[in-house]
Motif scaffolding. Structure first.
Motif, PDB file in Angstrom:
ATOM      1  N   HIS A  32      -4.273 -24.640  11.364  1.00 48.83           N
ATOM      2  CA  HIS A  32      -4.739 -24.275  12.458  1.00 48.83           C
ATOM      3  C   HIS A  32      -4.845 -22.644  12.318  1.00 48.83           C
ATOM      4  O   HIS A  32      -5.884 -22.209  12.947  1.00 48.83           O
ATOM      5  N   GLU A  33      -4.000 -21.961  11.681  1.00 53.92           N
ATOM      6  CA  GLU A  33      -4.056 -20.641  11.677  1.00 53.92           C
ATOM      7  C   GLU A  33      -5.322 -20.026  10.789  1.00 53.92           C
ATOM      8  O   GLU A  33      -6.105 -19.366  11.274  1.00 53.92           O
ATOM      9  N   ILE A  34      -5.437 -20.943   9.839  1.00 53.94           N
ATOM     10  CA  ILE A  34      -6.906 -20.769   9.047  1.00 53.94           C
ATOM     11  C   ILE A  34      -8.021 -20.768  10.035  1.00 53.94           C
ATOM     12  O   ILE A  34      -8.907 -20.096   9.670  1.00 53.94           O
ATOM     13  N   GLN A  35      -8.137 -22.008  10.541  1.00 52.53           N
ATOM     14  CA  GLN A  35      -9.296 -22.373  11.451  1.00 52.53           C
ATOM     15  C   GLN A  35      -9.240 -21.145  12.420  1.00 52.53           C
ATOM     16  O   GLN A  35     -10.512 -20.871  12.533  1.00 52.53           O
ATOM     17  N   GLN A  36      -8.269 -20.849  13.044  1.00 51.92           N
ATOM     18  CA  GLN A  36      -8.459 -19.595  14.169  1.00 51.92           C
ATOM     19  C   GLN A  36      -8.758 -18.730  13.541  1.00 51.92           C
ATOM     20  O   GLN A  36      -9.905 -17.784  14.345  1.00 51.92           O
ATOM     21  N   GLU A  37      -8.341 -18.053  12.215  1.00 55.86           N
ATOM     22  CA  GLU A  37      -9.040 -16.734  11.672  1.00 55.86           C
ATOM     23  C   GLU A  37     -10.470 -16.875  11.517  1.00 55.86           C
ATOM     24  O   GLU A  37     -11.375 -15.869  11.756  1.00 55.86           O
ATOM     25  N   GLU A  38     -10.854 -17.878  10.977  1.00 54.51           N
ATOM     26  CA  GLU A  38     -12.347 -18.172  10.503  1.00 54.51           C
ATOM     27  C   GLU A  38     -13.232 -18.069  11.799  1.00 54.51           C
ATOM     28  O   GLU A  38     -14.173 -17.542  11.780  1.00 54.51           O
ATOM     29  N   SER A  39     -12.710 -18.816  12.892  1.00 51.85           N
ATOM     30  CA  SER A  39     -13.309 -18.753  14.127  1.00 51.85           C
ATOM     31  C   SER A  39     -13.382 -17.568  14.844  1.00 51.85           C
ATOM     32  O   SER A  39     -14.576 -16.999  15.102  1.00 51.85           O
ATOM     33  N   GLU A  40     -12.455 -16.588  14.692  1.00 51.02           N
ATOM     34  CA  GLU A  40     -12.664 -15.311  15.206  1.00 51.02           C
ATOM     35  C   GLU A  40     -13.477 -14.343  14.232  1.00 51.02           C
ATOM     36  O   GLU A  40     -14.081 -13.715  14.894  1.00 51.02           O
ATOM     37  N   THR A  41     -13.548 -14.715  12.999  1.00 49.24           N
ATOM     38  CA  THR A  41     -14.143 -13.870  12.266  1.00 49.24           C
ATOM     39  C   THR A  41     -15.847 -13.970  12.782  1.00 49.24           C
ATOM     40  O   THR A  41     -16.500 -13.129  12.532  1.00 49.24           O
ATOM     41  N   LEU A  42     -16.199 -15.437  12.754  1.00 53.14           N
ATOM     42  CA  LEU A  42     -17.442 -15.586  12.954  1.00 53.14           C
ATOM     43  C   LEU A  42     -17.913 -15.213  14.498  1.00 53.14           C
ATOM     44  O   LEU A  42     -18.940 -14.630  14.700  1.00 53.14           O
ATOM     45  N   ARG A  43     -17.021 -15.558  15.391  1.00 56.08           N
ATOM     46  CA  ARG A  43     -17.159 -14.830  16.826  1.00 56.08           C
ATOM     47  C   ARG A  43     -17.420 -13.361  16.727  1.00 56.08           C
ATOM     48  O   ARG A  43     -18.331 -12.937  17.504  1.00 56.08           O
ATOM     49  N   GLU A  44     -16.594 -12.665  15.974  1.00 58.94           N
ATOM     50  CA  GLU A  44     -16.768 -11.018  16.041  1.00 58.94           C
ATOM     51  C   GLU A  44     -18.198 -10.641  15.339  1.00 58.94           C
ATOM     52  O   GLU A  44     -18.771  -9.662  15.710  1.00 58.94           O
ATOM     53  N   LEU A  45     -18.462 -11.566  14.331  1.00 56.79           N
ATOM     54  CA  LEU A  45     -19.634 -11.291  13.498  1.00 56.79           C
ATOM     55  C   LEU A  45     -20.932 -11.528  14.708  1.00 56.79           C
ATOM     56  O   LEU A  45     -21.934 -10.934  14.787  1.00 56.79           O
ATOM     57  N   LEU A  46     -20.908 -12.761  15.326  1.00 58.77           N
ATOM     58  CA  LEU A  46     -21.903 -12.950  16.247  1.00 58.77           C
ATOM     59  C   LEU A  46     -21.847 -11.917  17.131  1.00 58.77           C
ATOM     60  O   LEU A  46     -23.091 -11.460  17.847  1.00 58.77           O
ATOM     61  N   ARG A  47     -20.745 -11.430  17.672  1.00 56.24           N
ATOM     62  CA  ARG A  47     -20.787 -10.324  18.986  1.00 56.24           C
ATOM     63  C   ARG A  47     -21.447  -9.124  18.162  1.00 56.24           C
ATOM     64  O   ARG A  47     -22.164  -8.578  19.241  1.00 56.24           O
ATOM     65  N   GLU A  48     -21.133  -8.617  17.247  1.00 57.81           N
ATOM     66  CA  GLU A  48     -21.759  -7.448  16.817  1.00 57.81           C
ATOM     67  C   GLU A  48     -23.129  -7.793  16.744  1.00 57.81           C
ATOM     68  O   GLU A  48     -24.163  -6.830  17.210  1.00 57.81           O
ATOM     69  N   LEU A  49     -23.807  -8.738  16.258  1.00 56.38           N
ATOM     70  CA  LEU A  49     -25.266  -9.124  16.002  1.00 56.38           C
ATOM     71  C   LEU A  49     -25.883  -9.264  17.718  1.00 56.38           C
ATOM     72  O   LEU A  49     -26.908  -8.750  17.730  1.00 56.38           O
ATOM     73  N   VAL A  50     -25.132  -9.885  18.409  1.00 57.09           N
ATOM     74  CA  VAL A  50     -25.590 -10.096  19.756  1.00 57.09           C
ATOM     75  C   VAL A  50     -25.855  -8.770  20.370  1.00 57.09           C
ATOM     76  O   VAL A  50     -26.882  -8.387  21.005  1.00 57.09           O
ATOM     77  N   GLU A  51     -24.841  -7.665  20.063  1.00 58.10           N
ATOM     78  CA  GLU A  51     -24.616  -6.538  20.717  1.00 58.10           C
ATOM     79  C   GLU A  51     -26.019  -5.607  20.234  1.00 58.10           C
ATOM     80  O   GLU A  51     -26.709  -4.992  20.967  1.00 58.10           O
TER      81      GLU A  51
END
Length: 194
Positions: free
Chosen positions: A120-139
């Motif tokens: 679960h922690e591994i999944q959460q970390e990866e989800s947050e990594t992708l979300r942060e990358l998408l956030r930067e690209l959307v910005e």
């Protein structure tokens, strides 16, 4: 003279065998014996590299995420922010054999991660990594006027995340579905955000 073994390469070889077994049988059906048979090594060799099945599964999930992130690193080098965003979105779809395998592995881990804290922690970390990358690209895309600033960034992230997961699930669970249409849907969503 004893044969020198590259332990990192052997560990990866065993994890790749686990991927194949997970993709073929599903994560709940995976046994150490099956992975050993697939890898061509004994269960004892696996025991040398992994504490137990859950440890092996955690390594399998981490390796999948590491390989995906390496592709992301190359994709974000695309000069136009909108093109980089599109590349990351499409990379998350099972559009070829490798990404189909990764998607099936990832989806297999979803249910198991609900019962296993480490996964679960591994999944959460990866989800947050992708979300942060998408956030930067959307910005960046909003600054470049490829996405209208009137759209709330967090709502865009929710939309894109749902599209990634929904399209990936559909493409993996319905093999006859048109693989081209998932990319077209992602492109259409980006057009709507202009």
């Amino acid at each position: 003279m004893p044969k020198k073994v590259d332990h990192d390469a052997r560990r990866e070889e065993l994890v790749l065998a686990a991927w194949r077994v997970i993709a073929a049988n599903g994560i709940d059906e995976v046994t150490i014996r099956d992975i050993a048979r697939e890898s061509g090594y004994s269960s004892g060799v696996l025991a040398h590299y992994f504490k137990n099945k859950d440890d092996l599964l955690a390594h399998a999930l981490r390796l999948s995420h590491t390989r995906i992130r390496k592709r992301y690193d190359a994709e974000v080098e695309t000069p136009k922010s909108a093109d980089a965003l599109k590349a990351i979105l499409i990379d998350n779809l099972p559009m070829d054999e490798q990404r189909d395998l990764e998607t099936r592995i990832e989806m297999s881990f979803w249910a198991r991660a609900l019962r296993n804290e480490e996964l679960h922690e591994i999944q959460q970390e990866e989800s947050e990594t992708l979300r942060e990358l998408l956030r930067e690209l959307v910005e960046k895309a909003q600054k470049d006027k490829a996405i209208a600033k009137k759209h709330d960034r967090e709502e865009i992230l929710e939309l894109l995340g749902a599209m990634i997961d929904g399209s990936a699930c559909t493409r993996s669970s319905i093999p006859t579905a048109c693989r081209r249409s998932a990319a077209a849907v992602m492109e259409f969503a980006l057009q709507l955000l202009k």
